[in-house]
Scaffold this active site. Structure first.
Site, PDB file in Angstrom:
ATOM      1  N   HIS A 246       0.802  -1.147  -0.102  1.00 37.38           N
ATOM      2  CA  HIS A 246      -0.363  -0.207  -0.376  1.00 37.38           C
ATOM      3  C   HIS A 246       1.015   1.417   0.194  1.00 37.38           C
ATOM      4  O   HIS A 246       2.100   1.130   0.300  1.00 37.38           O
ATOM      5  CB  HIS A 246      -0.968   0.086   1.596  1.00 37.38           C
ATOM      6  CG  HIS A 246      -2.486   0.506   1.178  1.00 37.38           C
ATOM      7  ND1 HIS A 246      -1.818   2.110   1.516  1.00 37.38           N
ATOM      8  CD2 HIS A 246      -3.662   1.150   0.278  1.00 37.38           C
ATOM      9  CE1 HIS A 246      -3.093   2.387   1.350  1.00 37.38           C
ATOM     10  NE2 HIS A 246      -4.067   2.041   1.039  1.00 37.38           N
ATOM     11  N   GLU A 304      -7.897  -4.613  -0.033  1.00 40.92           N
ATOM     12  CA  GLU A 304      -8.234  -5.264  -1.603  1.00 40.92           C
ATOM     13  C   GLU A 304      -8.503  -7.063  -1.640  1.00 40.92           C
ATOM     14  O   GLU A 304      -8.601  -7.809  -2.712  1.00 40.92           O
ATOM     15  CB  GLU A 304      -6.843  -5.024  -2.518  1.00 40.92           C
ATOM     16  CG  GLU A 304      -7.203  -3.543  -3.871  1.00 40.92           C
ATOM     17  CD  GLU A 304      -6.305  -2.896  -3.755  1.00 40.92           C
ATOM     18  OE1 GLU A 304      -5.499  -4.200  -3.454  1.00 40.92           O
ATOM     19  OE2 GLU A 304      -6.095  -1.842  -3.981  1.00 40.92           O
TER      20      GLU A 304
END
Length: 362
Positions: A246, A304
């Site tokens: 991320h 995700e």
């Protein structure tokens, strides 16, 4: 040099704070763990919009107003649904949102919040040869979204799971789509224009377009029978391991744990428990492979990975995952747009020209 605007503060906000080192997400004074599974999506919508609309209702009234907005959106877009269904599912949803009036009032905001939740099930049904289903005013937002998708009332467990997902992704600092939304809002354009900017940014695979490929990765690994080998081969060929890493979090994304717990609650649904157990093995293999292959980077599980499992279990096809992401994030976009319109100024950064210069004429 600020390529990517890393560490540049572009706005002051009361809406959310992303603690990348501590792995914590705060939304208007509440931690994500306090909200997800405890607050309904309509309650979190009220939390986000509080102070930005003078006529904002209380929780119960707002839930009813969102239901009424779903009905109004459906009535407006029903005649054009066949055309919208001829586009890819995300483009069809985005084109439907573009039909909303470009105002700045609460009713404009609620219709924009309702639109992705109405359009996505309707377009999915039409694309598989079924009739669209009108919303129910008094239904819970997530439960109505599932009913419009399947044609039957949603059972409590999947409805709570989808509701928790919408809450989990409602806002997340100044990410790409939220920044795009605020840039457009800073021009004093309407809320629809601002939300469309967010929708455009969300489509990209480095932002909201990533959960679908997680399913493709899991299916490919299951077919190969060798998680670590598949992952090492993917890295060797320059591929990206979807669901890991991320831009902000240097530790595990806190949203991943929230959604993993929600998926675990869905374990009694057909095949969900087995799918979760397999995904957990892939997750552990991926973390170890990434640790060895990229020792200088902290590539932890992100939102995700378990988003993909949750939305798959809820009955959404992978091509519609970004649509559902948008159905949750739209409330945050609207709050940021109103915050920018009321407290900010035109966003106009400078660039540094590094191209050739014309020759000077003597």
């Amino acid at each position: 040099m600020a390529n990517g605007l890393d560490d540049v503060v572009a706005a002051e906000t009361v809406l959310s704070d992303v603690d990348g080192l501590g792995g914590r997400l705060i939304i208007r004074g509440q931690s994500l763990q306090e909200l997800a599974g405890r607050w309904s999506y309509s309650q979190v919508v009220r939390l986000l919009l509080d102070g930005f609309f003078e006529d904002l209702q209380g929780d119960g009234q707002l839930a009813d107003a969102i239901g009424q907005a779903r009905v109004e959106v459906f009535e407006q877009i029903e005649p054009v649904l066949p055309y919208l269904a001829s586009l890819d599912i995300y483009s069809g949803m985005r084109a439907g949102v573009a039909l909303m009036p470009d105002g700045d009032g609460l009713i404009d905001a609620l219709r924009l919040i309702a639109a992705p939740a109405v359009l996505t099930p309707a377009l999915l049904r039409l694309r598989r040869g079924e009739s669209s289903i009108a919303p129910e005013v008094k239904a819970d937002h997530a439960a109505d979204m599932l009913r419009m998708l399947t044609g039957i009332p949603a059972s409590p467990t999947p409805a709570r799971a989808l509701d928790a997902y919408l809450v989990t992704v409602c806002d997340h600092g100044l990410n790409a789509s939220t920044f795009a939304t605020r840039v457009v809002a800073s021009t004093q354009a309407g809320l629809t224009s601002s939300v469309l900017a967010g929708l455009g940014a969300l489509k990209g695979p480095l932002h909201g377009g990533a959960p679908g490929p997680v399913i493709e990765m899991l299916d490919a690994i299951e077919a190969s029978g060798d998680a670590a080998g598949w992952l090492r081969a993917e890295i060797a060929r320059g591929g990206r391991i979807m669901g890991f890493g991320h831009r902000i979090y240097r530790v595990r994304d806190p949203r991943a744990d929230v959604l993993k717990a929600v998926v675990r609650q869905l374990g009694s649904e057909d095949g969900v428990g087995r799918r979760l157990a397999f995904a957990e093995k892939v997750e552990q293999a991926a973390l170890e492979v990434l640790r060895v292959a990229k020792p200088s980077r902290s590539l932890q599980t992100n939102v995700e990975f378990y988003t993909a499992l949750l939305l798959e279990a809820a009955g959404f096809p992978k091509e519609a995952f970004t649509n559902v992401f948008a159905a949750g994030r739209v409330a945050g976009w609207i709050a940021h747009a109103r915050e920018q319109q009321t407290t900010g100024r035109l966003i106009r950064p400078q660039s540094r020209y590094i191209g050739p210069m014309p020759e000077l004429v003597a």
